[in-house]
Design an enzyme around this catalytic site. Structure first.
Site, PDB file in Angstrom:
ATOM      1  N   SER A  15       0.824  -1.210   0.000  1.00  0.00           N
ATOM      2  CA  SER A  15       0.000   0.000   0.000  1.00  0.00           C
ATOM      3  C   SER A  15       0.867   1.274   0.000  1.00  0.00           C
ATOM      4  O   SER A  15       0.807   2.094  -0.920  1.00  0.00           O
ATOM      5  CB  SER A  15      -0.918  -0.056   1.220  1.00  0.00           C
ATOM      6  OG  SER A  15      -1.692   1.098   1.309  1.00  0.00           O
ATOM      7  N   GLN A  16       1.710   1.431   1.006  1.00  0.00           N
ATOM      8  CA  GLN A  16       2.565   2.629   1.038  1.00  0.00           C
ATOM      9  C   GLN A  16       3.765   2.485   0.094  1.00  0.00           C
ATOM     10  O   GLN A  16       4.177   3.444  -0.550  1.00  0.00           O
ATOM     11  CB  GLN A  16       3.086   2.892   2.457  1.00  0.00           C
ATOM     12  CG  GLN A  16       2.040   3.372   3.435  1.00  0.00           C
ATOM     13  CD  GLN A  16       1.566   4.782   3.153  1.00  0.00           C
ATOM     14  OE1 GLN A  16       2.312   5.639   2.717  1.00  0.00           O
ATOM     15  NE2 GLN A  16       0.294   5.030   3.402  1.00  0.00           N
ATOM     16  N   SER A  39       8.818 -12.876  -4.103  1.00  0.00           N
ATOM     17  CA  SER A  39       7.728 -11.959  -3.776  1.00  0.00           C
ATOM     18  C   SER A  39       6.690 -11.870  -4.898  1.00  0.00           C
ATOM     19  O   SER A  39       7.041 -11.800  -6.083  1.00  0.00           O
ATOM     20  CB  SER A  39       8.315 -10.563  -3.541  1.00  0.00           C
ATOM     21  OG  SER A  39       7.282  -9.609  -3.569  1.00  0.00           O
ATOM     22  N   SER A  41       5.048  -9.373  -5.519  1.00  0.00           N
ATOM     23  CA  SER A  41       5.044  -8.003  -6.065  1.00  0.00           C
ATOM     24  C   SER A  41       6.214  -7.734  -7.007  1.00  0.00           C
ATOM     25  O   SER A  41       6.318  -6.637  -7.570  1.00  0.00           O
ATOM     26  CB  SER A  41       5.111  -6.992  -4.916  1.00  0.00           C
ATOM     27  OG  SER A  41       4.189  -7.304  -3.925  1.00  0.00           O
ATOM     28  N   HIS A  96       5.586   5.060   9.946  1.00  0.00           N
ATOM     29  CA  HIS A  96       4.788   4.964  11.177  1.00  0.00           C
ATOM     30  C   HIS A  96       5.781   4.696  12.301  1.00  0.00           C
ATOM     31  O   HIS A  96       6.743   3.947  12.106  1.00  0.00           O
ATOM     32  CB  HIS A  96       3.787   3.809  11.013  1.00  0.00           C
ATOM     33  CG  HIS A  96       2.878   3.579  12.188  1.00  0.00           C
ATOM     34  ND1 HIS A  96       2.397   4.590  12.992  1.00  0.00           N
ATOM     35  CD2 HIS A  96       2.343   2.439  12.683  1.00  0.00           C
ATOM     36  CE1 HIS A  96       1.608   4.078  13.922  1.00  0.00           C
ATOM     37  NE2 HIS A  96       1.560   2.775  13.761  1.00  0.00           N
ATOM     38  N   GLY A 122      -2.272   4.239   1.448  1.00  0.00           N
ATOM     39  CA  GLY A 122      -1.251   4.283   0.405  1.00  0.00           C
ATOM     40  C   GLY A 122      -1.793   4.548  -0.992  1.00  0.00           C
ATOM     41  O   GLY A 122      -1.211   5.310  -1.763  1.00  0.00           O
ATOM     42  N   ASP A 178      -2.011   8.090  15.775  1.00  0.00           N
ATOM     43  CA  ASP A 178      -2.366   7.281  14.605  1.00  0.00           C
ATOM     44  C   ASP A 178      -3.163   6.050  15.028  1.00  0.00           C
ATOM     45  O   ASP A 178      -4.218   5.744  14.468  1.00  0.00           O
ATOM     46  CB  ASP A 178      -1.082   6.862  13.879  1.00  0.00           C
ATOM     47  CG  ASP A 178      -1.372   6.159  12.574  1.00  0.00           C
ATOM     48  OD1 ASP A 178      -1.662   6.869  11.595  1.00  0.00           O
ATOM     49  OD2 ASP A 178      -1.332   4.924  12.521  1.00  0.00           O
ATOM     50  N   GLU A 182      -7.199   5.425  14.094  1.00  0.00           N
ATOM     51  CA  GLU A 182      -7.718   4.315  13.292  1.00  0.00           C
ATOM     52  C   GLU A 182      -8.637   3.401  14.100  1.00  0.00           C
ATOM     53  O   GLU A 182      -9.604   2.871  13.569  1.00  0.00           O
ATOM     54  CB  GLU A 182      -6.581   3.544  12.598  1.00  0.00           C
ATOM     55  CG  GLU A 182      -5.616   2.841  13.489  1.00  0.00           C
ATOM     56  CD  GLU A 182      -4.242   2.626  12.844  1.00  0.00           C
ATOM     57  OE1 GLU A 182      -3.922   3.262  11.836  1.00  0.00           O
ATOM     58  OE2 GLU A 182      -3.477   1.781  13.377  1.00  0.00           O
ATOM     59  N   GLU A 218     -23.968   6.957   1.735  1.00  0.00           N
ATOM     60  CA  GLU A 218     -24.003   8.420   1.840  1.00  0.00           C
ATOM     61  C   GLU A 218     -22.903   8.985   2.755  1.00  0.00           C
ATOM     62  O   GLU A 218     -22.644  10.189   2.749  1.00  0.00           O
ATOM     63  CB  GLU A 218     -25.374   8.877   2.355  1.00  0.00           C
ATOM     64  CG  GLU A 218     -26.200   9.547   1.276  1.00  0.00           C
ATOM     65  CD  GLU A 218     -27.391  10.294   1.855  1.00  0.00           C
ATOM     66  OE1 GLU A 218     -27.256  11.490   2.144  1.00  0.00           O
ATOM     67  OE2 GLU A 218     -28.446   9.663   2.022  1.00  0.00           O
TER      68      GLU A 218
HETATM   69  P1  NDP Z   1       1.662  -3.618   3.254  1.00  0.00           P
HETATM   70  O1  NDP Z   1       0.998  -4.710   4.025  1.00  0.00           O
HETATM   71  O2  NDP Z   1       0.903  -3.066   2.108  1.00  0.00           O
HETATM   72  O3  NDP Z   1       3.116  -4.155   2.764  1.00  0.00           O
HETATM   73  C1  NDP Z   1       3.190  -5.163   1.882  1.00  0.00           C
HETATM   74  C2  NDP Z   1       4.602  -5.256   1.344  1.00  0.00           C
HETATM   75  O4  NDP Z   1       5.494  -5.706   2.372  1.00  0.00           O
HETATM   76  C3  NDP Z   1       4.631  -6.277   0.232  1.00  0.00           C
HETATM   77  O5  NDP Z   1       5.506  -5.876  -0.792  1.00  0.00           O
HETATM   78  C4  NDP Z   1       5.163  -7.510   0.965  1.00  0.00           C
HETATM   79  O6  NDP Z   1       5.863  -8.413   0.178  1.00  0.00           O
HETATM   80  C5  NDP Z   1       6.127  -6.894   1.930  1.00  0.00           C
HETATM   81  N1  NDP Z   1       6.382  -7.798   3.055  1.00  0.00           N
HETATM   82  C6  NDP Z   1       5.466  -8.350   3.881  1.00  0.00           C
HETATM   83  N2  NDP Z   1       6.051  -9.107   4.805  1.00  0.00           N
HETATM   84  C7  NDP Z   1       7.379  -9.048   4.545  1.00  0.00           C
HETATM   85  C8  NDP Z   1       8.505  -9.626   5.144  1.00  0.00           C
HETATM   86  N3  NDP Z   1       8.396 -10.431   6.210  1.00  0.00           N
HETATM   87  N4  NDP Z   1       9.728  -9.343   4.615  1.00  0.00           N
HETATM   88  C9  NDP Z   1       9.847  -8.552   3.544  1.00  0.00           C
HETATM   89  N5  NDP Z   1       8.803  -7.957   2.921  1.00  0.00           N
HETATM   90  C10 NDP Z   1       7.591  -8.218   3.430  1.00  0.00           C
HETATM   91  O7  NDP Z   1       2.158  -2.491   4.255  1.00  0.00           O
HETATM   92  P2  NDP Z   1       1.574  -1.021   4.416  1.00  0.00           P
HETATM   93  O8  NDP Z   1       1.916  -0.231   3.203  1.00  0.00           O
HETATM   94  O9  NDP Z   1       0.172  -1.082   4.903  1.00  0.00           O
HETATM   95  O10 NDP Z   1       2.451  -0.496   5.649  1.00  0.00           O
HETATM   96  C11 NDP Z   1       3.822  -0.145   5.494  1.00  0.00           C
HETATM   97  C12 NDP Z   1       4.158   0.884   6.554  1.00  0.00           C
HETATM   98  O11 NDP Z   1       3.434   2.082   6.294  1.00  0.00           O
HETATM   99  C13 NDP Z   1       3.783   0.462   7.977  1.00  0.00           C
HETATM  100  O12 NDP Z   1       4.739   0.981   8.844  1.00  0.00           O
HETATM  101  C14 NDP Z   1       2.447   1.158   8.198  1.00  0.00           C
HETATM  102  O13 NDP Z   1       2.135   1.411   9.546  1.00  0.00           O
HETATM  103  C15 NDP Z   1       2.697   2.464   7.446  1.00  0.00           C
HETATM  104  N6  NDP Z   1       1.493   3.162   7.018  1.00  0.00           N
HETATM  105  C16 NDP Z   1       0.566   2.482   6.274  1.00  0.00           C
HETATM  106  C17 NDP Z   1      -0.553   3.130   5.804  1.00  0.00           C
HETATM  107  C18 NDP Z   1      -1.446   2.454   4.809  1.00  0.00           C
HETATM  108  O14 NDP Z   1      -2.138   3.160   4.119  1.00  0.00           O
HETATM  109  N7  NDP Z   1      -1.467   1.151   4.654  1.00  0.00           N
HETATM  110  C19 NDP Z   1      -0.832   4.536   6.175  1.00  0.00           C
HETATM  111  C20 NDP Z   1       0.280   5.209   6.838  1.00  0.00           C
HETATM  112  C21 NDP Z   1       1.371   4.499   7.279  1.00  0.00           C
HETATM  113  P3  NDP Z   1       5.147  -9.288  -0.950  1.00  0.00           P
HETATM  114  O15 NDP Z   1       4.950  -8.336  -2.062  1.00  0.00           O
HETATM  115  O16 NDP Z   1       6.154 -10.323  -1.219  1.00  0.00           O
HETATM  116  O17 NDP Z   1       3.878  -9.804  -0.341  1.00  0.00           O
HETATM  117 MG    MG Z   2      -3.069   6.129  10.107  1.00  0.00          MG
END
Ligand code: NDP
Ligand code: MG
Length: 316
Positions: A15-16, A39, A41, A96, A122, A178, A182, A218
């Site tokens: 996401s981010q 991965s 991704s 975060h 994100g 934060d 949420e 809505e």
């Molecule tokens: P995601 O769950 O979207 O991250 C997924 C990514 O992390 C994928 O590419 C995944 O790999 C990879 N991943 C997962 N586990 C592992 C691992 N064990 N080792 C290596 N890579 C791994 O994360 P978010 O974007 O939600 O969150 C990222 C950060 O941003 C966090 O600190 C969160 O608190 C912060 N944040 C998030 C927000 C949001 O909108 N989601 C808002 C503001 C802050 P693969 O592609 O292989 O599955």
């Molecule tokens: Mg937040």
């Protein structure tokens, strides 16, 4: 010494991750993506134009390493790859403050540690960048041996979030507000409010489609008005009938008890109980997350919502 001269590596492409990496690349920065071997991704990041590295290679290349994998997986990633892999004096970024604030990651002393936390999901970070609008962000510096970490965080926030509104804070304040937002308001509170309204109408025998439009669909239209102009302007747009109902009923729904529960929620965040529970949840293989995800998908409110969205998209 600006971000432009540095090799940026974004760890994770979720996401981010995809939003930070793409926005910075579009701004002209030298960005690579680091992912675990195998991965899902990997292809997507390559198709989006990135050089993709494994986690070890990413750690070794990075002048700036941004940790955008889930919070629960960051300590392992740091301990296995970054602690020994990062160059002396590298920059380590977070979106975060969770792992720093709750002591799950103790960064090497030579590292410059910063946070740029977009106040947005994100996918919206990317969408609002493409619309040249941006999203607000909180920035902070935790360790600064280089004396330029704040500037680097500002450059990052400008690139990813377009300087829409950047506030400087601490890892503690960002983490606690934060998590509270949420849980109590944006996700936990909001979803339960919508569901409770919908279920009240259903139990009283009303058409479930009307209940969904009224209590869920809505919501966005009202929140959009608050988002762009505030509460008073939203109330100018609704009828006098709605406005009167709003003033006399709102406090009967969010009661003194609800406010006490909010306070307790905040206390559990401040004393670390929520963080401990969530870390244990991850270590146990996410029993609660998995059960709830499956259960919620099958709820009637979701099925009705999908039917109504189908109907509306056909009529578009
Ligand atoms: P995601 O769950 O979207 O991250 C997924 C990514 O992390 C994928 O590419 C995944 O790999 C990879 N991943 C997962 N586990 C592992 C691992 N064990 N080792 C290596 N890579 C791994 O994360 P978010 O974007 O939600 O969150 C990222 C950060 O941003 C966090 O600190 C969160 O608190 C912060 N944040 C998030 C927000 C949001 O909108 N989601 C808002 C503001 C802050 P693969 O592609 O292989 O599955
Ligand atoms: Mg937040």
């Amino acid at each position: 010494m600006s971000l432009l001269e540095k090799k940026v590596v974004v760890f994770g492409y979720g996401s981010q991750g995809h939003a930070h990496a793409l926005n910075l690349k579009d701004c002209g920065f030298d960005v690579s993506v680091a992912l675990r071997e195998g991965s899902v991704s990997w292809d997507r990041a390559e198709k989006d134009g990135f050089k993709v590295l494994n986690l070890k290679e990413g750690a070794e290349l990075a002048d700036v390493a941004m940790l955008l994998v889930p919070d629960e997986n960051q300590p392992e990633l740091y301990n296995r790859y970054l602690k020994d892999g990062l160059k002396t004096g590298a920059f380590l970024g977070f979106a975060h403050g969770f792992n720093i604030h709750y002591g799950q990651i103790t960064p090497r002393e030579d590292l410059n540690v910063f946070m740029v936390a977009p106040k947005s999901p994100g996918h919206k970070v990317r969408e609002k960048f493409l619309e040249k609008e941006g999203v607000p962000a909180l920035i902070s510096v935790y360790q600064d041996p280089s004396n330029v970490t704040l500037q680097l965080a500002k450059d990052w926030a400008k690139g990813v979030c377009l300087n829409l509104g950047v506030l400087k804070t601490t890892f503690k304040e960002e983490t606690e507000t934060d998590l509270f937002g949420e849980q109590a308001v944006l996700c936990g509170g909001l979803v339960e409010l919508m569901k409770a309204g919908y279920e009240t109408l259903l139990k009283a025998g009303y058409d479930e489609r009307l209940a969904y439009f009224e209590c869920v669909h809505e919501m966005k239209l009202i929140v959009d008005l608050v988002y762009s102009k505030g509460f008073a302007a939203m109330r100018e747009s609704i009828s006098n009938t709605a406005e009167y109902g709003d003033y006399v009923t709102g406090k009967k729904i969010i009661t003194k008890e609800s406010r006490e529960n909010m306070k307790e929620t905040l206390e559990n965040i401040q004393n670390g109980r929520f963080a401990k529970d969530f870390i244990l949840e991850g270590q146990a293989g996410y029993p609660i997350l998995k059960t709830m995800r499956n259960r919620c998908k099958e709820e009637k409110i979701e099925i009705i919502g999908n039917q109504l969205r189908d109907m509306m998209s056909k009529n578009r």
